[in-house]
Design a protein around this motif. Structure first.
Motif, PDB file in Angstrom:
ATOM      1  N   GLY A 269     -70.057 -76.874  -7.590  1.00  0.00           N
ATOM      2  CA  GLY A 269     -71.291 -76.522  -8.297  1.00  0.00           C
ATOM      3  C   GLY A 269     -72.422 -76.207  -7.324  1.00  0.00           C
ATOM      4  O   GLY A 269     -73.094 -75.176  -7.431  1.00  0.00           O
ATOM      5  N   LEU A 270     -72.607 -77.078  -6.325  1.00  0.00           N
ATOM      6  CA  LEU A 270     -73.684 -76.861  -5.354  1.00  0.00           C
ATOM      7  C   LEU A 270     -73.436 -75.590  -4.535  1.00  0.00           C
ATOM      8  O   LEU A 270     -74.367 -74.827  -4.258  1.00  0.00           O
ATOM      9  N   ALA A 271     -72.176 -75.367  -4.176  1.00  0.00           N
ATOM     10  CA  ALA A 271     -71.858 -74.176  -3.384  1.00  0.00           C
ATOM     11  C   ALA A 271     -72.187 -72.911  -4.170  1.00  0.00           C
ATOM     12  O   ALA A 271     -72.747 -71.959  -3.628  1.00  0.00           O
ATOM     13  N   VAL A 272     -71.852 -72.900  -5.468  1.00  0.00           N
ATOM     14  CA  VAL A 272     -72.145 -71.727  -6.296  1.00  0.00           C
ATOM     15  C   VAL A 272     -73.654 -71.520  -6.399  1.00  0.00           C
ATOM     16  O   VAL A 272     -74.158 -70.404  -6.296  1.00  0.00           O
ATOM     17  N   LEU A 273     -74.399 -72.632  -6.548  1.00  0.00           N
ATOM     18  CA  LEU A 273     -75.862 -72.520  -6.642  1.00  0.00           C
ATOM     19  C   LEU A 273     -76.470 -71.911  -5.381  1.00  0.00           C
ATOM     20  O   LEU A 273     -77.465 -71.202  -5.444  1.00  0.00           O
ATOM     21  N   LEU A 274     -75.875 -72.223  -4.230  1.00  0.00           N
ATOM     22  CA  LEU A 274     -76.476 -71.753  -2.978  1.00  0.00           C
ATOM     23  C   LEU A 274     -75.792 -70.513  -2.412  1.00  0.00           C
ATOM     24  O   LEU A 274     -76.119 -70.071  -1.319  1.00  0.00           O
ATOM     25  N   ASP A 275     -74.852 -69.927  -3.146  1.00  0.00           N
ATOM     26  CA  ASP A 275     -74.132 -68.766  -2.622  1.00  0.00           C
ATOM     27  C   ASP A 275     -75.046 -67.549  -2.527  1.00  0.00           C
ATOM     28  O   ASP A 275     -75.016 -66.801  -1.567  1.00  0.00           O
ATOM     29  N   ARG A 276     -75.859 -67.350  -3.579  1.00  0.00           N
ATOM     30  CA  ARG A 276     -76.770 -66.191  -3.587  1.00  0.00           C
ATOM     31  C   ARG A 276     -78.014 -66.493  -2.768  1.00  0.00           C
ATOM     32  O   ARG A 276     -78.409 -67.656  -2.663  1.00  0.00           O
ATOM     33  N   PRO A 277     -78.647 -65.471  -2.209  1.00  0.00           N
ATOM     34  CA  PRO A 277     -79.873 -65.724  -1.443  1.00  0.00           C
ATOM     35  C   PRO A 277     -80.948 -66.344  -2.330  1.00  0.00           C
ATOM     36  O   PRO A 277     -81.040 -66.037  -3.515  1.00  0.00           O
ATOM     37  N   LEU A 278     -81.729 -67.212  -1.740  1.00  0.00           N
ATOM     38  CA  LEU A 278     -82.664 -68.023  -2.508  1.00  0.00           C
ATOM     39  C   LEU A 278     -83.729 -68.477  -1.530  1.00  0.00           C
ATOM     40  O   LEU A 278     -83.418 -68.776  -0.372  1.00  0.00           O
TER      41      LEU A 278
ATOM     42  N   SER B  57     -81.756 -72.278   3.489  1.00  0.00           N
ATOM     43  CA  SER B  57     -81.220 -73.016   4.633  1.00  0.00           C
ATOM     44  C   SER B  57     -81.768 -74.441   4.659  1.00  0.00           C
ATOM     45  O   SER B  57     -81.100 -75.365   5.120  1.00  0.00           O
ATOM     46  N   LEU B  58     -82.978 -74.627   4.137  1.00  0.00           N
ATOM     47  CA  LEU B  58     -83.534 -75.978   4.060  1.00  0.00           C
ATOM     48  C   LEU B  58     -82.723 -76.837   3.086  1.00  0.00           C
ATOM     49  O   LEU B  58     -82.348 -77.967   3.383  1.00  0.00           O
ATOM     50  N   PHE B  59     -82.431 -76.267   1.908  1.00  0.00           N
ATOM     51  CA  PHE B  59     -81.589 -76.968   0.936  1.00  0.00           C
ATOM     52  C   PHE B  59     -80.248 -77.332   1.564  1.00  0.00           C
ATOM     53  O   PHE B  59     -79.764 -78.451   1.443  1.00  0.00           O
ATOM     54  N   ARG B  60     -79.660 -76.359   2.258  1.00  0.00           N
ATOM     55  CA  ARG B  60     -78.339 -76.567   2.844  1.00  0.00           C
ATOM     56  C   ARG B  60     -78.384 -77.729   3.835  1.00  0.00           C
ATOM     57  O   ARG B  60     -77.569 -78.654   3.765  1.00  0.00           O
ATOM     58  N   SER B  61     -79.346 -77.698   4.760  1.00  0.00           N
ATOM     59  CA  SER B  61     -79.434 -78.759   5.765  1.00  0.00           C
ATOM     60  C   SER B  61     -79.656 -80.118   5.120  1.00  0.00           C
ATOM     61  O   SER B  61     -79.018 -81.102   5.493  1.00  0.00           O
ATOM     62  N   ALA B  62     -80.553 -80.173   4.135  1.00  0.00           N
ATOM     63  CA  ALA B  62     -80.863 -81.465   3.512  1.00  0.00           C
ATOM     64  C   ALA B  62     -79.635 -82.021   2.793  1.00  0.00           C
ATOM     65  O   ALA B  62     -79.365 -83.217   2.845  1.00  0.00           O
TER      66      ALA B  62
ATOM     67  N   PHE C 243     -68.983 -79.201  -0.439  1.00  0.00           N
ATOM     68  CA  PHE C 243     -69.997 -78.165  -0.603  1.00  0.00           C
ATOM     69  C   PHE C 243     -69.979 -77.209   0.596  1.00  0.00           C
ATOM     70  O   PHE C 243     -69.944 -75.985   0.435  1.00  0.00           O
ATOM     71  N   LEU C 244     -69.939 -77.773   1.795  1.00  0.00           N
ATOM     72  CA  LEU C 244     -70.005 -76.956   3.014  1.00  0.00           C
ATOM     73  C   LEU C 244     -68.800 -76.030   3.134  1.00  0.00           C
ATOM     74  O   LEU C 244     -68.938 -74.819   3.370  1.00  0.00           O
ATOM     75  N   VAL C 245     -67.603 -76.601   2.955  1.00  0.00           N
ATOM     76  CA  VAL C 245     -66.389 -75.792   3.122  1.00  0.00           C
ATOM     77  C   VAL C 245     -66.293 -74.742   2.012  1.00  0.00           C
ATOM     78  O   VAL C 245     -65.938 -73.580   2.259  1.00  0.00           O
TER      79      VAL C 245
ATOM     80  N   ALA D 241     -68.774 -71.895   2.609  1.00  0.00           N
ATOM     81  CA  ALA D 241     -68.251 -70.975   3.620  1.00  0.00           C
ATOM     82  C   ALA D 241     -67.199 -70.061   2.998  1.00  0.00           C
ATOM     83  O   ALA D 241     -67.151 -68.858   3.284  1.00  0.00           O
ATOM     84  N   GLY D 242     -66.354 -70.637   2.127  1.00  0.00           N
ATOM     85  CA  GLY D 242     -65.335 -69.836   1.449  1.00  0.00           C
ATOM     86  C   GLY D 242     -65.952 -68.774   0.552  1.00  0.00           C
ATOM     87  O   GLY D 242     -65.525 -67.618   0.557  1.00  0.00           O
ATOM     88  N   LEU D 243     -66.967 -69.164  -0.200  1.00  0.00           N
ATOM     89  CA  LEU D 243     -67.634 -68.211  -1.096  1.00  0.00           C
ATOM     90  C   LEU D 243     -68.249 -67.055  -0.307  1.00  0.00           C
ATOM     91  O   LEU D 243     -68.174 -65.899  -0.709  1.00  0.00           O
ATOM     92  N   GLN D 244     -68.863 -67.393   0.824  1.00  0.00           N
ATOM     93  CA  GLN D 244     -69.549 -66.360   1.605  1.00  0.00           C
ATOM     94  C   GLN D 244     -68.562 -65.389   2.238  1.00  0.00           C
ATOM     95  O   GLN D 244     -68.948 -64.287   2.609  1.00  0.00           O
TER      96      GLN D 244
END
Lengths: 302, 296
Positions: free
Chosen positions: A98-107, A111-116, A183-185, A188-191
């Motif tokens: 779910g989180l990966a899908v939310l962050l797949d598109r530019p937003l 990168s701040l969300f990702r790091s946190a 989420f991280l892996v 990366a797969g989605l991208q």
């Protein structure tokens, strides 16, 4: 001119001559270290698992292995490990996806969300234990404090100290710590999925759900399998956080296989039996990983 | 990457569902709910860590206050002073730094040489490939499987409760990882680089040091940082191999305090914060390599 060419050739020849030995010289130290500290310990473990008694009285026997089948603590530890792995894996996968899908598109702030979101995964496991002992403490922990403030009766909510809630609590902590890995892996797969299939889906007039179900998921399958494989291996061997949070207690309610092996070896000094149990764990993780790798290969062949 | 997004954006604006006013409202709603969900997730990820930081800075009165004091408390560094000056945590910290540093140097040095050998030479009978897979497979053992025999071996060698035992064990723990990471980086470089240097009169090792290593420095640094993180965080083997104040690492020191009968929450949190800070800094430094490093 000729002379320099000849010189070069002889130089090249000596280089080649030396090179037959060179790769072996480069690799040998690493192989030596791994044989001494990974392979030799395994052989050592096989030996002590096949012996009963110690020193002069040591005798070859299969007693340590036959004892496994009738040890109800071991069976229970296996059951805890299994429940722990299945529940944690399911939640970590769904939340991570779910989180990966939310962050797949530019937003904005992506990168701040990702790091946190990655912070829990980076913490030393011992620190995770400390953090959650503070959160879950029945008397002054932040969770019960907040619940009390909201008017909830927290008397029976003793979390890691309660035989009923302890296993659920340690599983929840695992989900907190390791969802970021999924989420991280998966991100990366989605991208890595190319743009064309999405465009085709849009041209076909697919809804967002259809696109996800019939385009994204199949293309994401290799990343999903790798993420599940790596997490499953870690879940089956879980030790650190549970050791800090509950030490397997209260009673036996959060004892996993790794904790039971640790207790057998280092509290009761029964090293032979501990080694025998550790081979069961090794076998289990091997079976699971071979299963995943088969699936991965089938995926690649398709 | 950005081209792909641009393309997706174009595709999106062309899709019939996204045209007209109701569609626009729906998109805005979707974007806002996205932010709400992500913020909730970040809050869930960060709040527990923040709580530990506050406990490390609170006097006991504030620690045990009900309802919990998230922001309103008088910060104090007393627990940090207590942990690192009156108790042994400074010693554990030094041990952790020494062990992580030395084992990383050993693993990176040995592993890089082996990785170069495996990446650049074809050995007889596909030995290079078989060795690579074997090296990787030693990484798959659950740590408890080797912990029991390693304890007995170190006891026989009289190395229990020494920093040496941890350096040796962590070197072996990190070696497969270094070999595979560095093998990947070496393989990305064309062979012609060394061949050119060798024609110019360099030896093979000279070419490695002067030509190849400078090119893989970012990857090498990332690999070293991963080793530092693993060694710094490792708990089970340290717990098994070191039990004295003079030899235990920070995680073992903290765990010893947590499982005691009477727990000093402030001291424990202060030590936890100190154990966490270098790791977070390191992790941010290697973000670019995280996926590669973690899925190995």
């Amino acid at each position: 001119m000729m002379r320099s060419l000849g010189k070069n050739r002889s130089h090249a020849a000596t280089v080649r001559g030396r090179e037959t030995a060179l790769p072996y010289l480069l690799i040998a130290p690493t192989v030596a270290v791994l044989v001494a500290l990974s392979i030799y310990p395994l052989i050592y473990a096989v030996r002590i698992s096949l012996q009963t008694g110690s020193g002069e009285a040591a005798r070859w026997s299969l007693a340590n292995f036959t004892r496994l089948a009738s040890d109800k603590f071991f069976i229970e530890a296996l059951a805890h490990t299994f429940i722990y792995a299945v529940v944690a894996l399911t939640f970590e996968f769904l939340l991570g996806l779910g989180l990966a899908v939310l962050l797949d598109r530019p937003l904005r702030g992506r990168s701040l969300f990702r790091s946190a979101l990655l912070i829990p995964m980076m913490l030393p496991p011992v620190v995770v234990g400390v953090v959650w002992r503070l959160m879950l403490n029945p008397d002054f922990g932040a969770i019960n404090g907040t619940l009390k403030g909201a008017g909830v009766n927290t008397e029976s909510l003793t979390w890691t100290a309660s035989p009923v809630l302890a296993l659920a609590s340690v599983i929840a902590v695992d989900i907190w710590q390791w969802t970021p890995f999924m989420f991280l892996v998966l991100l990366a797969g989605l991208q890595a999925i190319p743009q064309e299939p999405y465009e085709a889906a849009i041209v076909d007039g697919s809804t967002a759900w259809q696109t996800f179900r019939y385009v994204t998921l199949p293309l994401l399958k290799p990343a999903i399998l790798i993420a599940l494989l790596l997490r499953t291996m870690d879940l089956l061997r879980v030790f650190d956080q549970i050791f800090i949070l509950t030490e397997g207690g209260p009673g036996f309610s959060t004892e996993t296989v790794s904790l039971y092996i640790y207790r057998t070896a280092f509290r009761f000094s029964d090293f032979g039996y501990a080694a025998a149990m550790s081979f069961v764990l090794l076998l289990l993780t091997n079976i699971v990983s071979v299963g995943y790798i088969r699936l991965l290969q089938k995926q690649e062949a398709a | 990457m950005s081209e792909r997004y641009a393309a997706r954006k174009v595709a999106k604006s062309q899709s019939p569902a996204k045209q007209g006013r109701p569609g626009a409202t729906r998109t805005r709603l979707a974007r806002w709910s996205k932010y709400v969900l992500l913020s909730a997730a970040v809050l869930a990820a960060v709040t527990p860590v923040y709580w530990m930081v506050t406990i490390s800075l609170k006097s006991e009165v504030d620690q045990f206050a009900s309802p919990p004091r998230w922001f309103a408390f008088t910060p104090t560094l007393a627990h940090y002073y207590d942990a690192f000056f009156t108790r042994s945590f400074a010693k554990y910290l030094t041990t952790s730094l020494t062990v992580a540093g030395l084992s990383t140097i050993c693993a990176v040095t040995l592993g890089t040489l082996a990785a170069y050998g495996l990446a650049r030479f074809k050995l007889r009978g596909k030995l290079d490939q078989r060795l690579s897979l074997w090296i990787l497979s030693t990484r798959m053992f659950p740590p408890i499987v080797t912990a029991v025999p390693l304890f007995l071996m170190m006891r026989d060698l009289r190395l229990l409760n020494t920093i040496t035992s941890l350096v040796i064990v962590y070197t072996a723990l990190n070696l497969p990882f270094v070999v595979w990471m560095m093998r990947g980086f070496f393989r990305e470089l064309p062979r012609e680089l060394e061949e050119a240097a060798m024609v110019d009169g360099d030896s093979r090792l000279g070419a490695l040091v002067r030509v190849i290593l400078p090119l893989v420095t970012p990857g090498l640094a990332a690999t070293a940082v991963f080793c530092l993180i693993v060694s710094w965080n490792e708990f089970l083997l340290a717990l098994v191999l070191t039990q004295t104040d003079a030899s235990m690492t920070l995680p073992v020191g903290i765990a010893g305090r947590v499982t005691q009968y009477e727990i000093k929450w402030g001291v424990m949190s202060a030590a936890g914060v100190v154990a966490m800070i270098p790791i977070l800094a390191f992790a941010m430094a290697v973000q670019r390599y995280l996926v590669r490093g973690l899925s190995l």
